[in-house]
Enzyme design. Structure first.
Site, PDB file in Angstrom:
ATOM      1  N   SER A 149       0.855  -1.187   0.000  1.00  0.00           N
ATOM      2  CA  SER A 149       0.000   0.000   0.000  1.00  0.00           C
ATOM      3  C   SER A 149       0.888   1.233   0.000  1.00  0.00           C
ATOM      4  O   SER A 149       1.996   1.207   0.553  1.00  0.00           O
ATOM      5  CB  SER A 149      -0.864  -0.017   1.262  1.00  0.00           C
ATOM      6  OG  SER A 149      -1.435   1.248   1.477  1.00  0.00           O
TER       7      SER A 149
ATOM      8  N   TYR B  80      -0.742  -1.268  10.390  1.00  0.00           N
ATOM      9  CA  TYR B  80      -0.893  -1.599   8.965  1.00  0.00           C
ATOM     10  C   TYR B  80       0.265  -1.008   8.167  1.00  0.00           C
ATOM     11  O   TYR B  80       0.880  -1.682   7.333  1.00  0.00           O
ATOM     12  CB  TYR B  80      -2.232  -1.055   8.461  1.00  0.00           C
ATOM     13  CG  TYR B  80      -2.519  -1.375   7.013  1.00  0.00           C
ATOM     14  CD1 TYR B  80      -2.892  -2.662   6.628  1.00  0.00           C
ATOM     15  CD2 TYR B  80      -2.414  -0.392   6.028  1.00  0.00           C
ATOM     16  CE1 TYR B  80      -3.158  -2.958   5.297  1.00  0.00           C
ATOM     17  CE2 TYR B  80      -2.682  -0.683   4.698  1.00  0.00           C
ATOM     18  CZ  TYR B  80      -3.050  -1.963   4.337  1.00  0.00           C
ATOM     19  OH  TYR B  80      -3.303  -2.250   3.014  1.00  0.00           O
TER      20      TYR B  80
HETATM   21  N1  NAP Z   1      -8.702  -2.241  -0.611  1.00  0.00           N
HETATM   22  C1  NAP Z   1      -7.791  -1.298  -0.598  1.00  0.00           C
HETATM   23  O1  NAP Z   1      -8.111  -0.095  -0.696  1.00  0.00           O
HETATM   24  C2  NAP Z   1      -6.338  -1.654  -0.482  1.00  0.00           C
HETATM   25  C3  NAP Z   1      -5.395  -0.621  -0.634  1.00  0.00           C
HETATM   26  C4  NAP Z   1      -4.042  -0.912  -0.559  1.00  0.00           C
HETATM   27  C5  NAP Z   1      -3.640  -2.225  -0.345  1.00  0.00           C
HETATM   28  N2  NAP Z   1      -4.575  -3.223  -0.196  1.00  0.00           N
HETATM   29  C6  NAP Z   1      -4.074  -4.574   0.018  1.00  0.00           C
HETATM   30  O2  NAP Z   1      -4.654  -5.459  -0.927  1.00  0.00           O
HETATM   31  C7  NAP Z   1      -4.774  -6.769  -0.366  1.00  0.00           C
HETATM   32  C8  NAP Z   1      -6.206  -7.261  -0.537  1.00  0.00           C
HETATM   33  O3  NAP Z   1      -7.042  -6.379   0.209  1.00  0.00           O
HETATM   34  P1  NAP Z   1      -8.632  -6.308   0.026  1.00  0.00           P
HETATM   35  O4  NAP Z   1      -8.944  -4.876  -0.091  1.00  0.00           O
HETATM   36  O5  NAP Z   1      -9.117  -7.264  -0.990  1.00  0.00           O
HETATM   37  O6  NAP Z   1      -9.051  -6.784   1.504  1.00  0.00           O
HETATM   38  P2  NAP Z   1     -10.267  -7.680   2.018  1.00  0.00           P
HETATM   39  O7  NAP Z   1     -11.445  -7.502   1.159  1.00  0.00           O
HETATM   40  O8  NAP Z   1     -10.378  -7.360   3.467  1.00  0.00           O
HETATM   41  O9  NAP Z   1      -9.708  -9.143   1.831  1.00  0.00           O
HETATM   42  C9  NAP Z   1      -8.607  -9.576   2.576  1.00  0.00           C
HETATM   43  C10 NAP Z   1      -8.274 -10.980   2.158  1.00  0.00           C
HETATM   44  O10 NAP Z   1      -7.174 -11.436   2.969  1.00  0.00           O
HETATM   45  C11 NAP Z   1      -7.544 -12.692   3.491  1.00  0.00           C
HETATM   46  N3  NAP Z   1      -6.875 -13.011   4.752  1.00  0.00           N
HETATM   47  C12 NAP Z   1      -6.832 -12.288   5.890  1.00  0.00           C
HETATM   48  N4  NAP Z   1      -6.132 -12.966   6.836  1.00  0.00           N
HETATM   49  C13 NAP Z   1      -5.730 -14.113   6.252  1.00  0.00           C
HETATM   50  C14 NAP Z   1      -4.983 -15.225   6.690  1.00  0.00           C
HETATM   51  N5  NAP Z   1      -4.503 -15.322   7.945  1.00  0.00           N
HETATM   52  N6  NAP Z   1      -4.739 -16.251   5.821  1.00  0.00           N
HETATM   53  C15 NAP Z   1      -5.221 -16.188   4.558  1.00  0.00           C
HETATM   54  N7  NAP Z   1      -5.959 -15.178   4.083  1.00  0.00           N
HETATM   55  C16 NAP Z   1      -6.203 -14.152   4.934  1.00  0.00           C
HETATM   56  C17 NAP Z   1      -9.058 -12.641   3.667  1.00  0.00           C
HETATM   57  O11 NAP Z   1      -9.545 -13.938   3.773  1.00  0.00           O
HETATM   58  P3  NAP Z   1     -10.859 -14.304   4.671  1.00  0.00           P
HETATM   59  O12 NAP Z   1     -12.003 -14.237   3.689  1.00  0.00           O
HETATM   60  O13 NAP Z   1     -10.576 -15.674   5.169  1.00  0.00           O
HETATM   61  O14 NAP Z   1     -10.949 -13.284   5.767  1.00  0.00           O
HETATM   62  C18 NAP Z   1      -9.442 -11.941   2.379  1.00  0.00           C
HETATM   63  O15 NAP Z   1      -9.482 -12.858   1.314  1.00  0.00           O
HETATM   64  C19 NAP Z   1      -4.325  -6.648   1.092  1.00  0.00           C
HETATM   65  O16 NAP Z   1      -2.994  -7.079   1.222  1.00  0.00           O
HETATM   66  C20 NAP Z   1      -4.445  -5.165   1.367  1.00  0.00           C
HETATM   67  O17 NAP Z   1      -3.571  -4.739   2.396  1.00  0.00           O
HETATM   68  C21 NAP Z   1      -5.895  -2.949  -0.262  1.00  0.00           C
END
Ligand code: NAP
Length: 235
Positions: free
Chosen positions: A141, A157
């Site tokens: 991020s 984070y």
């Molecule tokens: N959305 C944004 O604006 C944004 C911005 C910058 C970076 N990111 C990064 O992009 C990535 C995806 O984020 P997202 O927005 O899609 O978040 P999200 O909708 O909250 O999804 C998070 C994912 O991580 C999985 N997860 C969490 N803990 C885990 C564990 N112990 N083992 C395996 N899987 C696990 C969750 O699985 P469960 O279904 O089992 O909980 C879910 O599939 C992350 O690394 C996040 O930091 C996101």
């Protein structure tokens, strides 16, 4: 016809991860959809089709990582994992900011966002090196960029993503010349469980840069970089 490349996407059952799985399958890759709940991964696989295979994987558990990589070996019938997308992530911070420290939140965040990616890389990368081909993409991020760090919001984070960036650089340096390219991708503020409903970008846009880095063509030398919208971002 040659065998399709195989990708493992952690946290692949929802959010940006599920979209990365879809886009990689669209590009002809076989995709292991990693998820803590196997049923959630199975649902995504049903939607994608036969190119997608479910894999129970909790990156917070070393045992689960070992077991998942063993299962992947069986599913792939001797084939290896060519592409690793470390997408799984958590954002657990409350309102507390430095100098105040919520140790439990910091440790739980690092356990998934840093150690989770590191554990899976440790299990998968040696096979890539033996094969002379690999793509590792760490979902980071802009919040983790030291160059852009201007406040103590979301401290656990941010620190976890800064540390993941460091892992990206170290791994890229260690793997130089092996055919394994390692990069970090910032998806941008994206609508998802983590990003919320108000985010300006949809999952298709959030998945674009990670998928681009996961499918860098043979002979491409892009490694050790941090990218957003396919452009370099300062560390
Ligand atoms: N959305 C944004 O604006 C944004 C911005 C910058 C970076 N990111 C990064 O992009 C990535 C995806 O984020 P997202 O927005 O899609 O978040 P999200 O909708 O909250 O999804 C998070 C994912 O991580 C999985 N997860 C969490 N803990 C885990 C564990 N112990 N083992 C395996 N899987 C696990 C969750 O699985 P469960 O279904 O089992 O909980 C879910 O599939 C992350 O690394 C996040 O930091 C996101």
């Amino acid at each position: 016809m040659s065998e399709p490349r195989t990708a493992l996407v952690t946290g692949g059952a929802r959010g940006i991860g599920a979209e990365i799985c879809r886009q990689l399958a669209d590009r002809g890759l076989r995709v292991l959809v990693g998820a803590r709940k196997r049923e959630a991964a199975e649902e995504v696989c049903r939607a994608i089709g036969p190119a997608a295979l479910p894999l129970a994987l909790d990156v917070g558990s070393p045992l689960s990582v070992t077991e998942a990589v063993r299962e992947a070996g069986e599913l792939l019938g001797g084939g290896g994992i060519d592409v690793l997308v470390n997408n799984a992530g958590v954002s657990l911070d409350g309102e507390m900011r430095p100098p105040y420290l919520d140790e439990e939140v910091l440790l739980s965040t690092l356990d998934v966002n840093l150690l989770g990616a590191w554990r899976v890389a440790e299990a998968v990368v040696p096979g890539m090196v033996r094969a002379g081909y690999g793509r590792v993409v760490n979902l980071t991020s802009s919040y983790g960029s030291l160059a852009l760090m201007d406040s103590g919001r979301h401290p656990a984070y941010r620190v976890s993503k800064t540390a993941l960036n460091a892992l990206t650089r170290m791994l890229a340096g260690e793997l130089a010349g092996t055919g394994v390219l390692v990069n970090a991708a910032d998806p941008g503020w994206t609508r998802s469980g983590m990003g919320g409903a108000a985010a300006p970008r949809g999952p298709e846009e959030g998945a674009d840069t990670p998928v681009w880095l996961a499918t860098l063509p043979e002979g491409d030398g892009t490694t050790g970089g941090l990218f957003a919208e396919r452009r370099p971002l300062p560390w």
